[in-house]
Design a protein around this motif. Structure first.
Motif, PDB file in Angstrom:
ATOM      1  N   ARG A  13       1.120  -1.227   0.102  1.00  0.00           N
ATOM      2  CA  ARG A  13      -0.119   0.192  -0.052  1.00  0.00           C
ATOM      3  C   ARG A  13       0.916   1.106   0.114  1.00  0.00           C
ATOM      4  O   ARG A  13       1.870   1.252   0.664  1.00  0.00           O
ATOM      5  N   VAL A  14       0.552   2.296  -0.654  1.00  0.00           N
ATOM      6  CA  VAL A  14       1.641   3.414  -1.004  1.00  0.00           C
ATOM      7  C   VAL A  14       1.007   4.641  -0.643  1.00  0.00           C
ATOM      8  O   VAL A  14      -0.080   5.036  -0.910  1.00  0.00           O
ATOM      9  N   VAL A  15       1.858   5.405   0.335  1.00  0.00           N
ATOM     10  CA  VAL A  15       1.563   6.816   0.649  1.00  0.00           C
ATOM     11  C   VAL A  15       2.547   7.766   0.102  1.00  0.00           C
ATOM     12  O   VAL A  15       3.928   7.462   0.375  1.00  0.00           O
ATOM     13  N   VAL A  16       2.256   8.652  -0.484  1.00  0.00           N
ATOM     14  CA  VAL A  16       3.253   9.823  -0.827  1.00  0.00           C
ATOM     15  C   VAL A  16       2.973  11.030  -0.185  1.00  0.00           C
ATOM     16  O   VAL A  16       1.884  11.495  -0.148  1.00  0.00           O
ATOM     17  N   ASP A  18       4.648  15.112   0.466  1.00  0.00           N
ATOM     18  CA  ASP A  18       5.151  16.036  -0.361  1.00  0.00           C
ATOM     19  C   ASP A  18       5.218  17.287   0.742  1.00  0.00           C
ATOM     20  O   ASP A  18       4.287  17.710   1.069  1.00  0.00           O
ATOM     21  N   ILE A  19       6.518  17.749   1.127  1.00  0.00           N
ATOM     22  CA  ILE A  19       6.661  18.970   1.790  1.00  0.00           C
ATOM     23  C   ILE A  19       6.388  20.176   1.278  1.00  0.00           C
ATOM     24  O   ILE A  19       7.056  20.532   0.076  1.00  0.00           O
ATOM     25  N   VAL A  20       5.197  20.861   1.768  1.00  0.00           N
ATOM     26  CA  VAL A  20       4.998  22.202   0.749  1.00  0.00           C
ATOM     27  C   VAL A  20       6.066  23.238   1.095  1.00  0.00           C
ATOM     28  O   VAL A  20       6.595  23.542   2.076  1.00  0.00           O
ATOM     29  N   ARG A  21       6.190  23.747  -0.363  1.00  0.00           N
ATOM     30  CA  ARG A  21       7.316  24.829  -0.577  1.00  0.00           C
ATOM     31  C   ARG A  21       8.812  24.760   0.108  1.00  0.00           C
ATOM     32  O   ARG A  21       9.614  25.334   0.547  1.00  0.00           O
ATOM     33  N   TYR A  22       9.162  23.267  -0.018  1.00  0.00           N
ATOM     34  CA  TYR A  22      10.394  22.899   0.233  1.00  0.00           C
ATOM     35  C   TYR A  22      11.507  23.285  -0.331  1.00  0.00           C
ATOM     36  O   TYR A  22      12.530  23.853   0.324  1.00  0.00           O
ATOM     37  N   SER A  23      11.396  23.373  -1.676  1.00  0.00           N
ATOM     38  CA  SER A  23      12.649  24.210  -2.625  1.00  0.00           C
ATOM     39  C   SER A  23      12.569  25.605  -2.221  1.00  0.00           C
ATOM     40  O   SER A  23      13.514  26.318  -2.717  1.00  0.00           O
ATOM     41  N   LYS A  24      11.527  26.424  -1.798  1.00  0.00           N
ATOM     42  CA  LYS A  24      11.690  27.866  -1.460  1.00  0.00           C
ATOM     43  C   LYS A  24      12.417  28.022  -0.248  1.00  0.00           C
ATOM     44  O   LYS A  24      13.141  29.157   0.075  1.00  0.00           O
ATOM     45  N   ARG A  25      12.749  27.053   0.644  1.00  0.00           N
ATOM     46  CA  ARG A  25      13.564  27.158   1.730  1.00  0.00           C
ATOM     47  C   ARG A  25      15.179  27.295   1.435  1.00  0.00           C
ATOM     48  O   ARG A  25      15.617  26.645   0.453  1.00  0.00           O
ATOM     49  N   ILE A  26      15.872  28.084   2.158  1.00  0.00           N
ATOM     50  CA  ILE A  26      17.335  28.034   2.156  1.00  0.00           C
ATOM     51  C   ILE A  26      17.820  26.532   2.389  1.00  0.00           C
ATOM     52  O   ILE A  26      16.999  25.789   3.239  1.00  0.00           O
ATOM     53  N   VAL A  33      14.524  20.780   8.665  1.00  0.00           N
ATOM     54  CA  VAL A  33      13.171  20.332   8.330  1.00  0.00           C
ATOM     55  C   VAL A  33      13.296  18.743   8.308  1.00  0.00           C
ATOM     56  O   VAL A  33      12.349  17.855   9.056  1.00  0.00           O
ATOM     57  N   MET A  34      14.075  18.253   7.491  1.00  0.00           N
ATOM     58  CA  MET A  34      13.980  16.939   7.272  1.00  0.00           C
ATOM     59  C   MET A  34      14.757  15.930   8.292  1.00  0.00           C
ATOM     60  O   MET A  34      14.200  14.899   8.760  1.00  0.00           O
ATOM     61  N   PRO A  59      12.921   8.061   0.406  1.00  0.00           N
ATOM     62  CA  PRO A  59      13.053   9.386   0.193  1.00  0.00           C
ATOM     63  C   PRO A  59      13.059   9.998  -1.147  1.00  0.00           C
ATOM     64  O   PRO A  59      13.626   9.409  -2.139  1.00  0.00           O
ATOM     65  N   THR A  60      12.395  11.366  -1.355  1.00  0.00           N
ATOM     66  CA  THR A  60      12.160  11.807  -2.688  1.00  0.00           C
ATOM     67  C   THR A  60      12.861  13.194  -2.982  1.00  0.00           C
ATOM     68  O   THR A  60      12.881  13.907  -3.681  1.00  0.00           O
ATOM     69  N   GLY A  61      13.705  13.555  -1.781  1.00  0.00           N
ATOM     70  CA  GLY A  61      14.074  14.845  -1.858  1.00  0.00           C
ATOM     71  C   GLY A  61      13.340  15.952  -1.001  1.00  0.00           C
ATOM     72  O   GLY A  61      13.996  16.605  -0.167  1.00  0.00           O
TER      73      GLY A  61
END
Length: 143
Positions: A13-16, A18-26, A33-34, A59-61
């Motif tokens: 069973r699969v759950v994905v 995604d952290i919101v606005r992750y790429s906007k962070r320094i 966060v991780m 992990p997806t990044g």
């Protein structure tokens, strides 16, 4: 596909997540966060469901794919999602109580803050199973 690989296939069973606005962070904020929030909360959630050693975390990044293996057919992905969401909510509220009004306002209005390892997330639950296969040389494959 060989019969041996089909016989050994596992249905997940699969759950994905995604952290919101992750790429906007320094970068430093991404790491906080991780390391301080996301993976500890994810691990605690799996532990509370007795899934720590059996679930696969990919992990997806900017989040992760969580594969819940058999024989946990009774564990619906929504049970995992609910527990994860409650833990994140508790984490964020605990952090926000300890921070300044400006920091709280920034996080609550945008869903992220470079100063805090608080985070918002999106979750998707796969409607069908994920099959895990292993090649003869040991490499995993999913379909």
């Amino acid at each position: 596909m060989s019969k041996a690989r089909k016989k050994d296939a596992k249905t997940y069973r699969v759950v994905v997540i995604d952290i919101v606005r992750y790429s906007k962070r320094i970068n430093l904020s991404q790491n906080r966060v991780m390391v301080k929030a996301f993976f500890p909360i994810l691990t605690a959630t799996l532990t509370s469901l007795s899934m720590t050693n059996r679930a696969k975390i990919l992990p997806t990044g900017d989040g992760a794919v969580i594969c819940i293996p058999p024989p946990n057919r009774s564990l619906a992905p929504i049970d995992f999602v609910r527990r994860f969401a409650l833990r994140v909510d508790h984490w964020n509220h605990t952090l926000l109580r300890k921070t300044s009004l400006a920091g709280r306002t920034a996080f609550l209005s945008t869903g992220f803050s470079n100063e805090l390892p608080a985070f918002a997330f999106r979750i998707g639950v796969a409607s069908g199973p994920l099959f895990s296969y292993e090649y003869p040389e040991g490499r995993p494959n999913f379909s």
